[in-house]
Motif scaffolding. Structure first.
Motif, PDB file in Angstrom:
ATOM      1  N   UNK A  73      52.536  35.118  32.991  1.00 32.70           N
ATOM      2  CA  UNK A  73      52.933  34.822  31.617  1.00 32.70           C
ATOM      3  C   UNK A  73      53.480  33.405  31.453  1.00 32.70           C
ATOM      4  N   UNK A  74      53.271  32.524  32.419  1.00 34.57           N
ATOM      5  CA  UNK A  74      53.923  31.214  32.376  1.00 34.57           C
ATOM      6  C   UNK A  74      53.043  30.068  31.895  1.00 34.57           C
ATOM      7  N   UNK A  75      51.729  30.199  31.904  1.00 38.92           N
ATOM      8  CA  UNK A  75      50.852  29.099  31.534  1.00 38.92           C
ATOM      9  C   UNK A  75      50.480  29.225  30.054  1.00 38.92           C
ATOM     10  N   UNK A  76      51.167  28.462  29.223  1.00 43.63           N
ATOM     11  CA  UNK A  76      50.959  28.588  27.777  1.00 43.63           C
ATOM     12  C   UNK A  76      49.539  28.230  27.354  1.00 43.63           C
ATOM     13  N   UNK A  77      48.885  27.325  28.061  1.00 42.63           N
ATOM     14  CA  UNK A  77      47.511  26.976  27.695  1.00 42.63           C
ATOM     15  C   UNK A  77      46.557  28.144  27.943  1.00 42.63           C
ATOM     16  N   UNK A  78      46.714  28.820  29.085  1.00 46.04           N
ATOM     17  CA  UNK A  78      45.880  29.990  29.354  1.00 46.04           C
ATOM     18  C   UNK A  78      46.185  31.087  28.338  1.00 46.04           C
ATOM     19  N   UNK A  79      47.464  31.360  28.111  1.00 40.10           N
ATOM     20  CA  UNK A  79      47.845  32.446  27.202  1.00 40.10           C
ATOM     21  C   UNK A  79      47.295  32.229  25.800  1.00 40.10           C
ATOM     22  N   UNK A  80      47.425  30.999  25.298  1.00 40.74           N
ATOM     23  CA  UNK A  80      46.975  30.751  23.928  1.00 40.74           C
ATOM     24  C   UNK A  80      45.458  30.647  23.838  1.00 40.74           C
ATOM     25  N   UNK A  81      44.799  30.099  24.859  1.00 39.83           N
ATOM     26  CA  UNK A  81      43.335  30.020  24.840  1.00 39.83           C
ATOM     27  C   UNK A  81      42.711  31.412  24.898  1.00 39.83           C
ATOM     28  N   UNK A  82      43.167  32.232  25.836  1.00 42.37           N
ATOM     29  CA  UNK A  82      42.611  33.580  25.965  1.00 42.37           C
ATOM     30  C   UNK A  82      42.976  34.411  24.737  1.00 42.37           C
ATOM     31  N   UNK A  83      44.219  34.295  24.276  1.00 41.30           N
ATOM     32  CA  UNK A  83      44.634  35.027  23.078  1.00 41.30           C
ATOM     33  C   UNK A  83      43.805  34.651  21.864  1.00 41.30           C
ATOM     34  N   UNK A  84      43.480  33.374  21.729  1.00 48.81           N
ATOM     35  CA  UNK A  84      42.700  32.893  20.597  1.00 48.81           C
ATOM     36  C   UNK A  84      41.212  33.196  20.739  1.00 48.81           C
ATOM     37  N   UNK A  85      40.654  32.912  21.921  1.00 48.13           N
ATOM     38  CA  UNK A  85      39.210  33.051  22.118  1.00 48.13           C
ATOM     39  C   UNK A  85      38.766  34.488  22.344  1.00 48.13           C
ATOM     40  N   UNK A  86      39.647  35.304  22.884  1.00 52.30           N
ATOM     41  CA  UNK A  86      39.314  36.710  23.159  1.00 52.30           C
ATOM     42  C   UNK A  86      40.256  37.587  22.347  1.00 52.30           C
ATOM     43  N   UNK A  87      41.370  37.953  22.946  1.00 43.45           N
ATOM     44  CA  UNK A  87      42.361  38.783  22.271  1.00 43.45           C
ATOM     45  C   UNK A  87      43.640  38.741  23.095  1.00 43.45           C
ATOM     46  N   UNK A  88      44.784  38.879  22.437  1.00 44.20           N
ATOM     47  CA  UNK A  88      46.067  38.881  23.136  1.00 44.20           C
ATOM     48  C   UNK A  88      46.124  39.974  24.202  1.00 44.20           C
ATOM     49  N   UNK A  89      45.413  41.071  23.987  1.00 48.53           N
ATOM     50  CA  UNK A  89      45.386  42.159  24.962  1.00 48.53           C
ATOM     51  C   UNK A  89      44.773  41.735  26.292  1.00 48.53           C
ATOM     52  N   UNK A  90      44.048  40.599  26.313  1.00 45.22           N
ATOM     53  CA  UNK A  90      43.355  40.165  27.526  1.00 45.22           C
ATOM     54  C   UNK A  90      44.029  38.991  28.230  1.00 45.22           C
ATOM     55  N   UNK A  91      45.206  38.595  27.784  1.00 46.67           N
ATOM     56  CA  UNK A  91      45.826  37.397  28.377  1.00 46.67           C
ATOM     57  C   UNK A  91      46.141  37.559  29.863  1.00 46.67           C
ATOM     58  N   UNK A  92      46.412  38.770  30.313  1.00 46.35           N
ATOM     59  CA  UNK A  92      46.688  38.988  31.735  1.00 46.35           C
ATOM     60  C   UNK A  92      45.441  39.430  32.496  1.00 46.35           C
ATOM     61  N   UNK A  93      44.607  40.279  31.891  1.00 48.36           N
ATOM     62  CA  UNK A  93      43.429  40.783  32.605  1.00 48.36           C
ATOM     63  C   UNK A  93      42.460  39.650  32.936  1.00 48.36           C
ATOM     64  N   UNK A  94      42.369  38.669  32.055  1.00 45.20           N
ATOM     65  CA  UNK A  94      41.485  37.524  32.325  1.00 45.20           C
ATOM     66  C   UNK A  94      41.977  36.742  33.546  1.00 45.20           C
ATOM     67  N   UNK A  95      43.282  36.603  33.659  1.00 44.52           N
ATOM     68  CA  UNK A  95      43.844  35.908  34.820  1.00 44.52           C
ATOM     69  C   UNK A  95      43.682  36.742  36.093  1.00 44.52           C
ATOM     70  N   UNK A  96      43.842  38.042  35.978  1.00 45.08           N
ATOM     71  CA  UNK A  96      43.614  38.917  37.130  1.00 45.08           C
ATOM     72  C   UNK A  96      42.171  38.777  37.589  1.00 45.08           C
ATOM     73  N   UNK A  97      41.245  38.774  36.647  1.00 46.93           N
ATOM     74  CA  UNK A  97      39.828  38.604  36.970  1.00 46.93           C
ATOM     75  C   UNK A  97      39.595  37.291  37.734  1.00 46.93           C
ATOM     76  N   UNK A  98      40.298  36.238  37.333  1.00 40.90           N
ATOM     77  CA  UNK A  98      40.104  34.923  37.937  1.00 40.90           C
ATOM     78  C   UNK A  98      40.835  34.747  39.264  1.00 40.90           C
TER      79      UNK A  98
END
Length: 188
Positions: A79-104
């Motif tokens: 939950x610390x990288x604001x660029x990842x959180x806002x990009x994923x939240x905007x481009x996908x959905x807020x529900x995916x802000x952590x799962x996308x990082x887990x995937x990566x």
């Protein structure tokens, strides 16, 4: 009874119940984290709001140190990288802000730790689901009966309270206990 006395009374009661109900599970949690580090893996921790602060605190204690002077241990608060959180939240959905990082970032053998007072944070749930798909072990810290997280967790620590402040206080107690136990196992 004053408001202050009442708060401390409830806190002491929650602390005692947590000790009575979760001591063995806390030991299992610490063993899992130590095994993860011994195998060359990492822990990924996540939460929202106050739980995000707890995730960062946990990662800091592992990477820096808790008590012992030792090498850093691989831990990342998702939950610390604001660029990842806002990009994923905007481009996908807020529900995916952590799962996308887990995937990566996650690989089999890593441990995912979800912190959610209610146990129902959709983004934590999706991250644990993704982690299980990838062969990660999962741990949840929550309260209020656990919500949906127990079904997704290898280890579940449900603080026996419905009171958000006391649940969060117990989460930090659990985190500190785990940090100390892991240091003792790996660096004695």
């Amino acid at each position: 009874m004053s408001q202050t006395d009442e708060y401390f009374y409830k806190l002491k009661k929650t602390l005692q119940l947590t000790q009575d109900k979760l001591s063995e599970t806390i030991l299992s949690f610490a063993d899992l984290v130590a095994e993860c580090f011994n195998a060359g893996n990492k822990i990924l921790i996540m939460g929202n709001g106050g739980s995000a602060g707890d995730a960062q605190h946990f990662a800091a204690e592992m990477v820096g140190r808790f008590i012992k002077e030792r090498k850093g241990l691989p831990a990342i608060a998702l939950n610390t990288n604001s660029s990842i959180l806002t990009a994923v939240g905007n481009d996908y959905h807020f529900d995916q802000i952590f799962s996308r990082q887990v995937e990566a970032l996650a690989v089999p053998g890593d441990v995912l730790i979800g912190i959610s007072t209610s146990g129902n944070s959709a983004n934590v749930i999706k991250a644990l689901e993704k982690g299980r798909e990838l062969g990660c072990r999962t741990v949840s810290l929550c309260g209020r009966g656990g919500g949906k997280l127990p079904a997704l967790s290898d280890i579940i620590l449900v603080v026996p309270s419905d009171d958000t402040p006391h649940i969060q206080e117990m989460h930090i107690v659990i985190i500190h206990l785990v940090c100390g136990l892991v240091e003792n196992q790996l660096f004695d």
